[in-house]
Design a protein around this motif. Structure first.
Motif, PDB file in Angstrom:
ATOM      1  N   ASN A 124     -35.926-116.997  21.087  1.00  0.00           N
ATOM      2  CA  ASN A 124     -35.033-117.607  20.091  1.00  0.00           C
ATOM      3  C   ASN A 124     -33.661-116.964  20.058  1.00  0.00           C
ATOM      4  OD1 ASN A 124     -37.009-119.445  19.130  1.00  0.00           O
ATOM      5  ND2 ASN A 124     -37.978-117.734  18.067  1.00  0.00           N
ATOM      6  N   GLY A 125     -33.418-115.980  20.910  1.00  0.00           N
ATOM      7  CA  GLY A 125     -32.121-115.323  20.944  1.00  0.00           C
ATOM      8  C   GLY A 125     -31.960-114.243  19.895  1.00  0.00           C
ATOM      9  N   VAL A 126     -33.060-113.714  19.390  1.00  0.00           N
ATOM     10  CA  VAL A 126     -33.007-112.605  18.438  1.00  0.00           C
ATOM     11  C   VAL A 126     -33.100-111.299  19.232  1.00  0.00           C
ATOM     12  CG1 VAL A 126     -34.135-111.489  16.471  1.00  0.00           C
ATOM     13  CG2 VAL A 126     -34.010-113.986  16.592  1.00  0.00           C
ATOM     14  N   VAL A 127     -32.111-110.418  19.038  1.00  0.00           N
ATOM     15  CA  VAL A 127     -32.042-109.169  19.775  1.00  0.00           C
ATOM     16  C   VAL A 127     -33.271-108.308  19.467  1.00  0.00           C
ATOM     17  CG1 VAL A 127     -30.701-107.046  20.136  1.00  0.00           C
ATOM     18  CG2 VAL A 127     -29.513-109.221  19.756  1.00  0.00           C
ATOM     19  N   VAL A 128     -33.888-107.804  20.543  1.00  0.00           N
ATOM     20  CA  VAL A 128     -35.040-106.903  20.426  1.00  0.00           C
ATOM     21  C   VAL A 128     -34.687-105.587  21.109  1.00  0.00           C
ATOM     22  CG1 VAL A 128     -36.722-108.791  20.316  1.00  0.00           C
ATOM     23  CG2 VAL A 128     -36.146-107.785  22.528  1.00  0.00           C
ATOM     24  N   ASP A 129     -35.539-104.592  20.946  1.00  0.00           N
ATOM     25  CA  ASP A 129     -35.315-103.314  21.592  1.00  0.00           C
ATOM     26  C   ASP A 129     -35.238-103.524  23.101  1.00  0.00           C
ATOM     27  OD1 ASP A 129     -36.275-100.719  22.956  1.00  0.00           O
ATOM     28  OD2 ASP A 129     -35.835-100.108  20.890  1.00  0.00           O
ATOM     29  N   GLU A 130     -34.253-102.906  23.717  1.00  0.00           N
ATOM     30  CA  GLU A 130     -34.031-103.110  25.154  1.00  0.00           C
ATOM     31  C   GLU A 130     -35.183-102.628  26.016  1.00  0.00           C
ATOM     32  OE1 GLU A 130     -31.086 -99.373  24.657  1.00  0.00           O
ATOM     33  OE2 GLU A 130     -30.429-101.397  24.347  1.00  0.00           O
ATOM     34  N   ASP A 131     -36.058-101.794  25.477  1.00  0.00           N
ATOM     35  CA  ASP A 131     -37.241-101.372  26.233  1.00  0.00           C
ATOM     36  C   ASP A 131     -38.165-102.549  26.547  1.00  0.00           C
ATOM     37  OD1 ASP A 131     -36.435 -98.743  26.377  1.00  0.00           O
ATOM     38  OD2 ASP A 131     -37.598 -98.110  24.621  1.00  0.00           O
ATOM     39  N   ASN A 132     -38.084-103.618  25.753  1.00  0.00           N
ATOM     40  CA  ASN A 132     -38.893-104.814  26.016  1.00  0.00           C
ATOM     41  C   ASN A 132     -38.471-105.530  27.292  1.00  0.00           C
ATOM     42  OD1 ASN A 132     -40.685-104.824  23.710  1.00  0.00           O
ATOM     43  ND2 ASN A 132     -38.879-105.263  22.490  1.00  0.00           N
ATOM     44  N   CYS A 133     -37.274-105.257  27.770  1.00  0.00           N
ATOM     45  CA  CYS A 133     -36.778-105.888  29.001  1.00  0.00           C
ATOM     46  C   CYS A 133     -36.737-104.910  30.162  1.00  0.00           C
ATOM     47  CB  CYS A 133     -35.388-106.476  28.761  1.00  0.00           C
ATOM     48  SG  CYS A 133     -35.378-107.874  27.621  1.00  0.00           S
ATOM     49  N   ASP A 134     -37.402-103.784  30.016  1.00  0.00           N
ATOM     50  CA  ASP A 134     -37.454-102.775  31.067  1.00  0.00           C
ATOM     51  C   ASP A 134     -38.716-102.992  31.890  1.00  0.00           C
ATOM     52  OD1 ASP A 134     -37.552-100.569  32.701  1.00  0.00           O
ATOM     53  OD2 ASP A 134     -37.305 -99.108  31.086  1.00  0.00           O
ATOM     54  N   ASP A 135     -38.576-103.618  33.044  1.00  0.00           N
ATOM     55  CA  ASP A 135     -39.756-103.909  33.859  1.00  0.00           C
ATOM     56  C   ASP A 135     -40.247-102.697  34.650  1.00  0.00           C
ATOM     57  OD1 ASP A 135     -37.647-103.908  35.609  1.00  0.00           O
ATOM     58  OD2 ASP A 135     -38.179-105.764  36.601  1.00  0.00           O
ATOM     59  N   ASP A 136     -39.545-101.569  34.570  1.00  0.00           N
ATOM     60  CA  ASP A 136     -40.021-100.332  35.189  1.00  0.00           C
ATOM     61  C   ASP A 136     -40.913 -99.545  34.238  1.00  0.00           C
ATOM     62  OD1 ASP A 136     -38.715-100.796  37.534  1.00  0.00           O
ATOM     63  OD2 ASP A 136     -37.022 -99.491  37.094  1.00  0.00           O
ATOM     64  N   ASP A 137     -40.863 -99.903  32.961  1.00  0.00           N
ATOM     65  CA  ASP A 137     -41.633 -99.220  31.931  1.00  0.00           C
ATOM     66  C   ASP A 137     -42.998 -99.883  31.823  1.00  0.00           C
ATOM     67  OD1 ASP A 137     -42.559 -97.939  29.673  1.00  0.00           O
ATOM     68  OD2 ASP A 137     -40.831 -98.425  28.428  1.00  0.00           O
ATOM     69  N   ASP A 138     -44.052 -99.102  31.624  1.00  0.00           N
ATOM     70  CA  ASP A 138     -45.406 -99.657  31.505  1.00  0.00           C
ATOM     71  C   ASP A 138     -45.522-100.669  30.379  1.00  0.00           C
ATOM     72  OD1 ASP A 138     -46.337 -98.220  33.629  1.00  0.00           O
ATOM     73  OD2 ASP A 138     -47.116 -96.568  32.403  1.00  0.00           O
ATOM     74  N   ARG A 139     -44.783-100.447  29.296  1.00  0.00           N
ATOM     75  CA  ARG A 139     -44.869-101.388  28.179  1.00  0.00           C
ATOM     76  C   ARG A 139     -43.767-102.443  28.226  1.00  0.00           C
ATOM     77  NH1 ARG A 139     -42.124 -99.733  23.231  1.00  0.00           N
ATOM     78  NH2 ARG A 139     -40.424 -98.466  23.950  1.00  0.00           N
TER      79      ARG A 139
END
Length: 140
Positions: free
Chosen positions: A46-61
């Motif tokens: 929906n275009g709501v800003v989330v923590d940038e860790d959610n878009c880190d594909d190198d991170d396990d989570r």
């Protein structure tokens, strides 16, 4: 003796119109707005800003965030730096999947890993053919 020749108003009008059209055509060809700066954010569908860790594909989570919610990298020449988590991004932005390496690279972003919210890249709008408009539905 020199003969003074006058142009009719019709000739003047047509000449002026032609010059204006020609000037407009030159201005359109000389437009450097094909590549503008763009702001990038990690956000939900929906275009709501989330923590940038959610878009880190190198991170396990990375990308898993709150379960099955998909996350995207949103971008627009209208986005400025500084929108905090929870802010709905202004309309008019586009998005691509956070793990779409080709789209990331087309904008000069790292192919994988974390991209900080509010990242500004220079001369990128118009490069990202893989991105989808925010006004389109994903169909699923």
């Amino acid at each position: 003796m020199m003969k003074n020749r006058r142009m009719s108003s019709r000739s003047v009008s047509l000449t002026s119109t032609f010059l204006l059209l020609a000037a407009g055509g030159v201005a359109a060809c000389d437009n450097d707005d094909d590549y503008e700066d763009a702001g990038f954010y990690c956000a939900d569908a929906n275009g709501v800003v989330v923590d940038e860790d959610n878009c880190d594909d190198d991170d396990d989570r990375g990308g898993s965030g709150l379960g099955a919610l998909p996350f995207f990298i949103w971008y627009s020449s209208g986005y400025r730096s500084g929108y905090p988590v929870g802010t709905k991004l202004p309309p008019g932005g586009n998005r691509f999947a956070y793990n779409d390496t080709k789209a990331r690279q087309s904008f000069g972003l790292p192919a994988s890993g974390r991209i900080g919210n509010g990242t500004i890249k220079t001369s990128v709008v118009g490069k990202g053919g893989a991105a989808r408009s925010s006004s389109k539905s994903s169909g699923g």
